[in-house]
Design an enzyme around this catalytic site. Sequence first.
Site, PDB file in Angstrom:
ATOM      1  N   ARG A   7       0.833  -1.208   0.000  1.00 20.55           N
ATOM      2  CA  ARG A   7       0.000   0.000   0.000  1.00 20.55           C
ATOM      3  C   ARG A   7       0.869   1.260   0.000  1.00 20.55           C
ATOM      4  NH1 ARG A   7      -2.021  -3.856  -0.020  1.00 20.55           N
ATOM      5  NH2 ARG A   7      -1.983  -3.293  -2.213  1.00 20.55           N
TER       6      ARG A   7
ATOM      7  N   ILE B   4      -6.007   6.612   5.087  1.00 25.61           N
ATOM      8  CA  ILE B   4      -4.669   6.548   5.666  1.00 25.61           C
ATOM      9  C   ILE B   4      -3.614   7.104   4.711  1.00 25.61           C
ATOM     10  CG2 ILE B   4      -5.261   4.632   7.198  1.00 25.61           C
ATOM     11  CD1 ILE B   4      -3.906   2.719   5.219  1.00 25.61           C
ATOM     12  N   ASP B   5      -4.032   7.597   3.554  1.00 32.04           N
ATOM     13  CA  ASP B   5      -3.088   8.190   2.604  1.00 32.04           C
ATOM     14  C   ASP B   5      -2.856   9.658   2.950  1.00 32.04           C
ATOM     15  OD1 ASP B   5      -5.052   9.950   1.073  1.00 32.04           O
ATOM     16  OD2 ASP B   5      -5.973   7.989   0.758  1.00 32.04           O
TER      17      ASP B   5
ATOM     18  N   HIS C 195      -8.066   7.111  11.341  1.00 31.15           N
ATOM     19  CA  HIS C 195      -7.707   5.693  11.220  1.00 31.15           C
ATOM     20  C   HIS C 195      -6.214   5.475  11.030  1.00 31.15           C
ATOM     21  CE1 HIS C 195     -12.096   4.619   9.965  1.00 31.15           C
ATOM     22  NE2 HIS C 195     -11.954   4.704  11.268  1.00 31.15           N
TER      23      HIS C 195
ATOM     24  N   THR D 172     -17.740   8.482   1.400  1.00 30.61           N
ATOM     25  CA  THR D 172     -17.971   7.468   2.430  1.00 30.61           C
ATOM     26  C   THR D 172     -19.464   7.273   2.630  1.00 30.61           C
ATOM     27  OG1 THR D 172     -17.678   6.869   4.755  1.00 30.61           O
ATOM     28  CG2 THR D 172     -17.704   9.236   4.239  1.00 30.61           C
TER      29      THR D 172
ATOM     30  N   ASN E  49     -22.156  11.276  -2.720  1.00 25.87           N
ATOM     31  CA  ASN E  49     -22.001   9.823  -2.816  1.00 25.87           C
ATOM     32  C   ASN E  49     -22.818   9.332  -4.004  1.00 25.87           C
ATOM     33  OD1 ASN E  49     -22.077   6.962  -2.411  1.00 25.87           O
ATOM     34  ND2 ASN E  49     -21.683   7.265  -0.232  1.00 25.87           N
TER      35      ASN E  49
ATOM     36  N   ALA F  29     -16.802  11.733  -6.185  1.00 24.74           N
ATOM     37  CA  ALA F  29     -16.190  12.781  -5.363  1.00 24.74           C
ATOM     38  C   ALA F  29     -15.770  13.987  -6.209  1.00 24.74           C
ATOM     39  CB  ALA F  29     -14.988  12.219  -4.597  1.00 24.74           C
TER      40      ALA F  29
END
Length: 228
Positions: free
Chosen positions: A56, A88-89, A104, A170, A194, A213
């Site tokens: 990742r 997490i990026d 997260h 999300t 979304n 998005a």
Amino acid sequence: MKKLTILSGAGISAESGIKTFRDGDGLWENHNITDVASPEGWRKDRELVLEFYNQRRRQLHEVKPNEAHHLLAELEKYFNVQIITQNIDDLHERAGSTNILHIHGELFKSCSCNNKNLIYEQKGDIRIGDKAEDGAQLRPFIVWFGEDVPLYKTAQEKVKEADILVVIGTSLQVYPAAGLIHEIKDDCLLVVINPNETGFGYGQRAVVIKESATRGMQLLFDKLVNLA
């Protein structure tokens, strides 16, 4: 300045080429999610977990922020912007956003597996035998399923302060993050971007933009600026 809070998820990163395990069969890069994103998986096979996140991390070096990321950064000219991301990026950072809460964890950081307060920058691979200063094995600085979310209370407070909350990328299926939507004040404007049906209990009060998005942010940007 009005307070604009953004709650972002995997859908915004997916448009930069980062895969999300919730697309399709519940597997993440062909792995059962519990094998690579849980304390049980870590205890069972550390090498598998480390290599999964090493892949990742390598991928993250290859992708770039998309227009949705850049438009969110641009909004800092008009609002006091707080981004709360489940991702997490570091694509929000690279796009220029300056106030980001990663609830997260962060892929470009590592920590001691015995003490999550021992945190290190981690742009390369983590190997078995790479140790923190306390002598414990380094692990990804990620909040795995079944672990506490230390920044959740901070996220709650930020959502409570928002004049406008934009939920993007999300469907809020993962708790406790899914509960943040219920923290908004009565006069907060709620906007949901979304492309899929969403069912996280916002009722009729949300303005729903059923687009991706990037397309959703293109449609929303000028309207937000007019509210500043």
